[in-house]
Motif scaffolding. Structure first.
Motif, PDB file in Angstrom:
ATOM      1  N   UNK A 282      34.744  47.978  29.367  1.00  0.00           N
ATOM      2  CA  UNK A 282      35.277  49.268  29.804  1.00  0.00           C
ATOM      3  C   UNK A 282      36.395  49.651  28.830  1.00  0.00           C
ATOM      4  N   UNK A 283      36.322  50.831  28.184  1.00  0.00           N
ATOM      5  CA  UNK A 283      37.331  51.199  27.180  1.00  0.00           C
ATOM      6  C   UNK A 283      38.747  51.225  27.763  1.00  0.00           C
ATOM      7  N   UNK A 284      39.676  50.687  26.996  1.00  0.00           N
ATOM      8  CA  UNK A 284      41.076  50.701  27.427  1.00  0.00           C
ATOM      9  C   UNK A 284      41.597  52.127  27.511  1.00  0.00           C
ATOM     10  N   UNK A 285      41.000  53.017  26.706  1.00  0.00           N
ATOM     11  CA  UNK A 285      41.458  54.410  26.675  1.00  0.00           C
ATOM     12  C   UNK A 285      41.237  55.131  27.997  1.00  0.00           C
ATOM     13  N   UNK A 286      40.592  54.496  28.941  1.00  0.00           N
ATOM     14  CA  UNK A 286      40.333  55.154  30.226  1.00  0.00           C
ATOM     15  C   UNK A 286      41.628  55.574  30.918  1.00  0.00           C
ATOM     16  N   UNK A 287      42.703  54.925  30.574  1.00  0.00           N
ATOM     17  CA  UNK A 287      43.986  55.279  31.199  1.00  0.00           C
ATOM     18  C   UNK A 287      44.436  56.680  30.808  1.00  0.00           C
ATOM     19  N   UNK A 302      27.961  46.004  31.860  1.00  0.00           N
ATOM     20  CA  UNK A 302      29.330  45.906  31.379  1.00  0.00           C
ATOM     21  C   UNK A 302      29.870  44.497  31.587  1.00  0.00           C
ATOM     22  N   UNK A 303      30.697  44.058  30.655  1.00  0.00           N
ATOM     23  CA  UNK A 303      31.242  42.692  30.682  1.00  0.00           C
ATOM     24  C   UNK A 303      32.743  42.745  30.468  1.00  0.00           C
ATOM     25  N   UNK A 304      33.355  41.559  30.527  1.00  0.00           N
ATOM     26  CA  UNK A 304      34.772  41.425  30.202  1.00  0.00           C
ATOM     27  C   UNK A 304      35.686  41.795  31.348  1.00  0.00           C
ATOM     28  N   UNK A 305      36.951  41.961  30.993  1.00  0.00           N
ATOM     29  CA  UNK A 305      37.968  42.245  31.995  1.00  0.00           C
ATOM     30  C   UNK A 305      38.089  43.752  32.229  1.00  0.00           C
ATOM     31  N   UNK A 306      38.522  44.115  33.423  1.00  0.00           N
ATOM     32  CA  UNK A 306      38.761  45.515  33.758  1.00  0.00           C
ATOM     33  C   UNK A 306      40.152  45.888  33.273  1.00  0.00           C
ATOM     34  N   UNK A 307      40.283  46.957  32.452  1.00  0.00           N
ATOM     35  CA  UNK A 307      41.616  47.317  31.945  1.00  0.00           C
ATOM     36  C   UNK A 307      42.499  47.897  33.036  1.00  0.00           C
ATOM     37  N   UNK A 308      43.745  48.110  32.690  1.00  0.00           N
ATOM     38  CA  UNK A 308      44.692  48.703  33.634  1.00  0.00           C
ATOM     39  C   UNK A 308      44.257  50.125  33.979  1.00  0.00           C
ATOM     40  N   UNK A 325      30.975  42.039  35.026  1.00  0.00           N
ATOM     41  CA  UNK A 325      32.409  42.036  34.762  1.00  0.00           C
ATOM     42  C   UNK A 325      33.039  40.745  35.267  1.00  0.00           C
ATOM     43  N   UNK A 326      34.105  40.321  34.576  1.00  0.00           N
ATOM     44  CA  UNK A 326      34.785  39.092  34.944  1.00  0.00           C
ATOM     45  C   UNK A 326      34.137  37.885  34.308  1.00  0.00           C
ATOM     46  N   UNK A 327      34.899  36.793  34.242  1.00  0.00           N
ATOM     47  CA  UNK A 327      34.413  35.553  33.633  1.00  0.00           C
ATOM     48  C   UNK A 327      34.624  34.353  34.544  1.00  0.00           C
ATOM     49  N   UNK A 328      34.712  34.610  35.857  1.00  0.00           N
ATOM     50  CA  UNK A 328      35.018  33.545  36.815  1.00  0.00           C
ATOM     51  C   UNK A 328      36.292  32.824  36.412  1.00  0.00           C
ATOM     52  N   UNK A 329      37.278  33.602  36.037  1.00  0.00           N
ATOM     53  CA  UNK A 329      38.554  33.029  35.610  1.00  0.00           C
ATOM     54  C   UNK A 329      39.680  33.545  36.503  1.00  0.00           C
ATOM     55  N   UNK A 330      40.829  32.945  36.355  1.00  0.00           N
ATOM     56  CA  UNK A 330      41.978  33.324  37.188  1.00  0.00           C
ATOM     57  C   UNK A 330      42.552  34.677  36.790  1.00  0.00           C
ATOM     58  N   UNK A 331      42.166  35.203  35.606  1.00  0.00           N
ATOM     59  CA  UNK A 331      42.699  36.486  35.142  1.00  0.00           C
ATOM     60  C   UNK A 331      41.825  37.670  35.557  1.00  0.00           C
ATOM     61  N   UNK A 355      33.475  38.113  39.074  1.00  0.00           N
ATOM     62  CA  UNK A 355      34.904  37.944  39.282  1.00  0.00           C
ATOM     63  C   UNK A 355      35.193  36.607  39.964  1.00  0.00           C
ATOM     64  N   UNK A 356      36.185  35.903  39.431  1.00  0.00           N
ATOM     65  CA  UNK A 356      36.602  34.628  39.998  1.00  0.00           C
ATOM     66  C   UNK A 356      38.089  34.630  40.298  1.00  0.00           C
ATOM     67  N   UNK A 357      38.635  33.435  40.495  1.00  0.00           N
ATOM     68  CA  UNK A 357      40.051  33.326  40.812  1.00  0.00           C
ATOM     69  C   UNK A 357      40.334  33.683  42.253  1.00  0.00           C
ATOM     70  N   UNK A 358      41.612  33.698  42.582  1.00  0.00           N
ATOM     71  CA  UNK A 358      42.045  34.012  43.937  1.00  0.00           C
ATOM     72  C   UNK A 358      42.314  35.503  44.078  1.00  0.00           C
TER      73      UNK A 358
END
Length: 1018
Positions: A282-287, A302-308, A325-331, A355-358
């Motif tokens: 997801x492009x960071x420019x979405x903000x 779509x893959x990777x982390x969701x931007x702010x 989306x997500x990598x089953x990680x805490x981030x 999506x992973x983590x808490x």
């Protein structure tokens, strides 16, 4: 001269006056006649609005008519929303002063009259939501003053006419929800005043033309639900600062979203591009798109982390579900903190991702206006933060199929507006909190498949609107509180199965008069089945199996006329089976196995079909239809003395029979000199009752060619009729001259004797004997499938096309699901895992209802686990499947595995969709079915799809106004199925899709297809 000039001038003025008067009179008569002709074409006027159209008043005072003040000519005809039914009269084209024609939301049918092109003053034409057919009339392009053209929601066909390019004043073009074909024309770029372009929900294909970027006034672009492909023209489209609305959902767009995509879209408010094949992040420019209130990116790759997303202060809907989306990680969930700035957020979904983590505590700081929160089908773990209870505006919360643990927070008691709460498939423990009773608006509660314990709280009785309650597969104990049965609102489901509930099923169960499905199976319930259950008059599915119910089966069940499925097995019921149960005409399945029932089994209704009835394990039952093979019931009126004589005679006959049988076996043993191994093999099939060679010979007319159904590697299959089974059967006669046939017979017996599944061909009996020539004879007897094999349906032999049987998409989808469920059962649910090794269309048989049944376990392998090591019991050395369906590693000497079955399933699925065999003669130069599909998806779908699934003649289809069944919804389903087939048949075994994921994805596809999920993007 002066008097002469004055006289002449007076004459001209008078002549002009009389001419205008005459023209005006003639014009009004023309308008009057045109309106009356329009009225004549209306066949139904439910509101009577045309009653005022009569000669008693001037037509300018008729309902829906507005006239120009100067000329008293019709300037507007507006009859929107009155359910008028009829044709649009071509006489409307004579209303030469008409500027606005609005017939929206009626039931006009037929074609749009060509004569509307005569309305050169027309500025607005509104024909939305009718049943108009044919093409957009070419003459319409003569309406050079047209500014607004609304044709949405009809059955129009053909291409967008090129003449529209002449409508230079056009500001709005809305032609969505029709059956238009072809491409979006490049001349769209010439309509310099165009502000709204809406062509969604058609059959358009190809690219979005770059010329669209010339439209500097364009604010709304809607192209959703078409067959558009390739990438969006990002180099210019994303520079169109005028755009406020982009809807391109459910097409075949691909490629990644440019990083700077949102730099210039500062006015964009609505973006829906879900249901495509966009990849990347997801492009960071979405903000920068700070005006966005709707963002739908779901069902892509779509893959990777969701931007702010914190700068999107106006965001109301955010849908990211069904991506990767997500990598089953805490981030993965760190972006949730930025969403706390989106104070207007109403709907938020990240379901079906990685999506992973808490779940962070900041989740409780999301908008208090949030109505829906979808978190299901991820890998989120840990405890639910108590802060989640701060979202007091929630009406829907779904958190299913994650790894949540701990207790359900008591702060959930704040959810006073909650209507749907789904928590199943996690690791929640502790008790169901009593605060559940605070959720007075709840209509759906699902917390099944967790580790909850304790009692069912009686406070649940406060949820007076509850329609669906699922508490299954937990560790709940105690009695079922009466408050549950006081919920008269329960209409869809009450599922308390697979717990440790005890006590009785109280008579208050009869209060659930609207319940459709009631499941209390696999508990510790006891006592009688209450007669009051007959008051549940809308009950269709009743599951009481696996408890300790005693007493008799209540005859009041016959009052439940809607009952389709009844399972009372594995209880302690005694007494007779009530005859009145045979009067339930819709009952499709009755299981009373393993009770203590006695007496005569009825023979009508469900009792007349052995495939719908299970009575095993009731030793005192008798009679019934012959295929049940129960002992005859005693003849009433025979005296005890006579009974004694009969027993003596029967004993003598039995003794003689035993001696005679022993003599025959000994003689055969001496003649054949069988070795010990053969006898030890046959011991494995003893649990199957056997029939004689004579029975099979007679039942198949001497194995005549006219009864030959098919043949395979180790034998031939005949259609037969056995008196002992009282039904048509399939007899598989082994070709014992073929090496490995004997082992195939043993393997199939051992594989099938202890497995039961609705999608497996049921083995009825077997024969291991000698024929009339003294030769060894072995055969298996199966249920006969009237609709033959899948092979016969996919590749019919008939040359007469009109007589060929074909499968529609619904049937193919159901067959694929049926086969997948079999593999899941064989691989994961059997005590000893079974590898089929020869999955192909000829081994998939179809019953009367077109339900698929997998057959032919002649080369199957049983897999047992000893000391954590898998051991395969090989049936036939060197035989590992059929060319085209067997995986490549088998040809290199690898051991058989479940990966191999998945490869076969993938190739079979591709064959089901394409109608082509894996070794089709069209494939050469190293190509095969998999490559053929892979290089053609998704842009050339019609090329690879079975022609029986494509409209017979696209041109003819267009002409008759019928788009056929090949809708975009169907296309989305088919493409998804193709991708499963490709994922299962990759070359590397460990990279193949596993059966659990296949079942999950097939269920999603089927549900979306049946529910028309894609239609929600409007």
């Amino acid at each position: 001269m002066f008097p002469t000039f004055s006289l002449w001038l007076s004459f001209l003025i008078a002549f002009n006056f009389f001419q205008n008067t005459f023209t005006s009179t003639l014009g009004t008569e023309t308008d009057n006649l045109a309106l009356l002709k329009f009225k004549e074409s209306i066949s139904n006027d439910p509101y009577g609005i045309l009653a005022s159209w009569n000669s008693s008043t001037h037509f300018c005072k008729w309902y829906g008519i507005t006239c120009s003040p100067m000329h008293q000519r019709v300037a507007e005809l507006n009859l929107e929303g009155y359910q008028l039914h009829g044709l649009i009269s071509p006489h409307v084209g004579n209303l030469s002063f008409l500027r606005n024609l609005n017939l929206a939301h009626n039931s006009f049918f037929g074609k749009i009259p060509q004569k509307l092109g005569q309305l050169f003053r027309l500025q607005e034409l509104v024909l939305i939501d009718n049943s108009l057919t044919g093409e957009i009339p070419t003459n319409l392009t003569s309406c050079s003053n047209l500014e607004f053209l609304y044709l949405t929601g009809n059955h129009l066909i053909g291409k967008i006419p090129i003449g529209i390019s002449s409508l230079q004043k056009l500001q709005v073009l809305e032609i969505s929800k029709n059956n238009l074909t072809g491409r979006i024309p490049t001349f769209i770029g010439n309509l310099s005043w165009l502000a709204i372009l809406s062509v969604g929900d058609n059959l358009l294909e190809g690219d979005i033309p770059r010329e669209i970027c010339s439209l500097k006034n364009l604010t709304i672009m809607s192209v959703f639900l078409n067959r558009l492909s390739n990438t969006l023209p990002s180099s210019c489209l994303y520079n169109m600062s005028s755009l406020t609305f982009i809807s391109a959902a459910f097409n075949n767009f691909n490629g990644s979203l440019p990083p700077n995509m949102f730099n210039t879209l500062s006015n964009l408010q609505y973006l829906a591009i879900g249901g495509n094949q966009f990849s990347g992040t997801i492009p960071i420019s979405i903000s920068n798109a700070s005006s966005l209130f709707n963002l739908d990116l779901d069902q892509n790759n779509l893959v990777g982390q969701v931007p702010s997303l914190g700068k999107l202060h106006d965001l109301r809907r955010l849908n990211l579900e069904l991506n990767s989306l997500g990598n089953n990680s805490t981030k993965d969930l760190e972006f949730l903190k930025s969403l706390t700035n989106c104070s207007k957020l109403l709907v938020f979904s990240i379901s079906f991702n990685n999506f992973g983590g808490n779940l962070p505590n900041s989740i409780g700081n999301l908008s208090t206006q949030l109505r829906q929160l979808h978190l299901g089908c991820n890998m989120i773990s840990g405890k639910i933060p108590e802060e989640l209870g701060n979202l007091i505006g929630l009406t829907l919360l779904s958190m299913e199929l994650n790894n949540f643990e701990g207790i359900i927070p008591t702060t959930f008691g704040k959810f006073e507006k909650m209507q749907l709460l789904v928590l199943q498939g996690n690791k929640f423990s502790g008790e169901i909190p009593p605060i559940i009773g605070n959720l007075s608006q709840l209509y759906h509660l699902s917390v099944g498949d967790n580790m909850l314990e304790g009692n069912i709280p009686s406070s649940i009785g406060n949820c007076k609107k509850l329609q669906y309650l699922d508490l299954a597969q937990n560790n709940l104990r105690g009695t079922i509180p009466l408050e549950v049965f006081s919920l008269s609102s329960l209409s869809n489901l009450l599922n308390l199965s697979r717990n440790s509930l005890s006590g009785s099923l109280p008579r208050e169960v009869g209060m659930l008069k609207s319940i459709n499905k009631l499941d209390v199976s696999e508990n510790l319930l006891s006592g009688d089945i209450p007669r009051a259950i007959g008051e549940c008059i809308r009950l269709e599915y009743l599951f009481l199996q696996g408890n300790s119910f005693n007493g008799t089966i209540p005859s009041s069940l016959a009052s439940v006329k809607s009952l389709q499925y009844l399972d009372l097995s594995r209880n302690r019921l005694y007494g007779p089976i009530p005859n009145v149960l045979q009067n339930i005409s819709v009952l499709e399945h009755l299981n009373v196995s393993f009770n203590m029932l006695e007496g005569e089994v009825p023979t009508e209704g469900v009792f007349g079909n052995v495939s719908k009835l299970a009575v095993t394990g009731n030793n005192k039952l008798c009679g019934g239809i012959s295929t049940l093979r129960l002992r005859p019931c005693p003849v009433k009126g025979i005296k005890p003395a006579k009974h004694q004589k009969i027993r003596i005679i029967a004993g003598i006959v039995s003794a003689v029979s035993i001696l005679l049988t022993a003599t025959i076996i000994l003689t055969i043993y001496k003649m054949r000199k069988r070795n010990k191994k053969q006898y030890s093999d046959l011991l494995n099939i003893d649990p199957l009752a056997k029939v004689s060679y004579q029975d099979l010979h007679q039942g198949t007319d001497g194995f005549s060619a006219r009864n030959l159904v098919g043949s395979g590697s180790f034998g031939s299959v005949y259609k037969g009729n056995l008196e002992s089974e009282d039904k048509v059967v399939a007899v598989k006669v082994m070709n014992l001259q073929k090496k490995g046939a004997h082992k195939s017979f043993i393997a199939e017996c051992n594989a099938l004797k202890n497995i039961r599944h609705r999608n497996l061909v049921k083995i009825l009996t077997c024969c291991s004997s000698t024929d009339y020539k003294g030769q060894e004879f072995k055969a298996l007897v199966f249920e006969y499938m009237n609709n033959g094999s899948l092979e016969q349906w996919l590749h019919p032999r008939s040359v007469n096309v009109e007589n060929q049987r074909t499968l529609d998409l619904d049937q193919r989808l159901n067959i694929a699901v049926d086969i997948a469920f079999v593999l899941h059962y064989l691989h994961l649910e059997c005590e000893q895992s079974i590898i089929h090794c020869d999955l192909k269309p000829s081994n998939v048989l179809l019953d009367d209802d077109m339900v698929a049944h997998v057959s032919d376990f002649g080369i199957a392998r049983l897999v047992s686990v000893i000391d954590d090591t898998s051991h395969r019991e090989t049936s036939t050395i060197g035989i590992k499947g059929t060319i085209g369906y067997a995986p490549p590693e088998y040809g290199m000497g690898s051991e058989v595995s479940t990966y191999g079955d998945m490869y076969s399933f993938g190739m079979l699925l591709l064959e089901i969709l394409t109608g082509r065999r894996p070794v089709d003669e069209m494939f050469d130069n190293g190509q095969n079915l998999r490559i053929f599909v892979e290089i053609s998806l998704p842009n050339n779908l019609i090329h690879i799809l079975d022609p029986n699934l494509v409209p017979r003649n696209i041109e003819a289809t267009i002409e008759d106004g019928n788009s056929g069944n090949f809708t975009p919804n169907v296309e989305k389903c088919v493409v998804s199925l193709f991708r499963i087939g490709l994922a299962c048949s990759v070359e590397s075994p460990k990279e193949r899709m596993n059966i659990v994921d296949v079942i999950r994805d097939l269920s999603i596809i089927k549900n979306a297809y049946l529910a028309g999920k894609y239609d929600r993007y409007l």
